[in-house]
Design a protein around this motif. Structure first.
Motif, mmCIF file in Angstrom:
data_model
loop_
_atom_site.group_PDB
_atom_site.id
_atom_site.type_symbol
_atom_site.label_atom_id
_atom_site.label_comp_id
_atom_site.label_asym_id
_atom_site.label_seq_id
_atom_site.Cartn_x
_atom_site.Cartn_y
_atom_site.Cartn_z
ATOM 1 N N ARG A 1 0.665 2.621 -1.362
ATOM 2 C CA ARG A 1 2.022 3.141 -1.548
ATOM 3 C C ARG A 1 2.927 2.084 -2.169
ATOM 4 N N GLU B 1 -0.753 1.945 3.130
ATOM 5 C CA GLU B 1 0.564 1.390 2.826
ATOM 6 C C GLU B 1 0.492 0.458 1.621
ATOM 7 N N HIS C 1 2.186 1.561 -5.815
ATOM 8 C CA HIS C 1 2.841 2.597 -6.622
ATOM 9 C C HIS C 1 4.321 2.274 -6.804
ATOM 10 N N GLU C 2 4.969 1.839 -5.719
ATOM 11 C CA GLU C 2 6.394 1.534 -5.787
ATOM 12 C C GLU C 2 6.671 0.369 -6.734
#
Length: 247
Positions: free
Chosen positions: A33, A30, A36-37
């Motif tokens: 992730r 997470e 990346h966001e």
């Protein structure tokens, strides 16, 4: 929004997040992730925004140079120092706060309004570990990298603007004669502190949202405002601290 709430609520959330994460560990998938966001998806905004900012700064510098010295390259070294120490990290962080803070606050407030946070707690999950910690890690890594990229973009646009638009030696805007280790340290401290603060401010507003779609919009707005004001406050405090050390 008072200063105590601006500082106190994120500080308390950070303390609890660190304590719980140290005990239970981090969900690294997470974290990646969220990196990346926040990082990858904000790269274009930060670099393009800082490129325009650098070009505007050189245009203003040319106007001032004509009044004082008549020689634009003279202001190149001070410009580069100011970009490394002040504008690079702070303006890049504000751009990251505008996108990342909105994204975090909107996502968390939607989860809170839809009672997904309560469902997570009933499933033996912890919002501080599963939701807040990955975003803080992403901010800690992603925002300083964005600040470096933003500073580079502003510097290169200054070089191009000075060379092609004003016909002077644009490489003067990459002259690091006035930049020392303390300037780089001050810029990095601001970037790291903003990187930690942005997701915390968004999480505070997002997780406290109650109601319907209107609450999501209000929480998103408050999250962006808090993240942006926090970055400016961090800039002020760090600048005062380094000034007190006379560096």
């Amino acid at each position: 929004m008072n200063v105590l709430a601006l500082i106190g609520a994120p500080a308390l959330m950070l303390a609890r997040t660190v304590r719980v994460s140290a005990r239970e560990g981090l969900p690294w998938r997470e974290c990646l992730r969220q990196l990346h966001e926040l990082g990858v998806r904000s790269t274009w905004l930060v670099m393009s925004g800082m490129a325009f900012f650098g070009a505007v700064m050189v245009t203003i510098a040319d106007s001032q140079a004509r009044k004082l010295t008549g020689n634009l390259p003279v202001v190149g070294p001070p410009y580069f120092e100011l970009m490394v120490r002040e504008f690079g990290p702070v303006v890049s962080a504000l751009l990251a706060a505008a996108r990342g803070g909105a994204s975090h606050a909107a996502e968390l407030s939607t989860m809170s309004v839809n009672e997904q946070v309560e469902a997570l707690e009933m499933s033996a999950g912890d919002p501080y570990v599963d939701l807040v910690a990955p975003r803080v890690v992403a901010g800690l890594v992603g925002v300083p990298l964005l600040c470096v990229l933003g500073t580079m973009a502003a510097t290169l646009s200054a070089v191009a603007m000075a060379t092609w638009a004003f016909g002077t030696d644009g490489t003067a805007f990459m002259d690091a004669r006035h930049v020392d280790g303390w300037d780089v340290t001050a810029g990095l401290v601001k970037a790291v502190c903003c990187g930690i603060y942005i997701p915390l401010a968004a999480a505070v507003e997002g997780l406290s949202a109650r109601g319907g779609a209107e609450a999501v919009g209000e929480a998103t707005t408050r999250g962006v405002v808090a993240a942006s004001l926090g970055c400016l406050l961090i800039d002020f405090v760090v600048a005062l601290g380094f000034q007190a050390l006379r560096v």
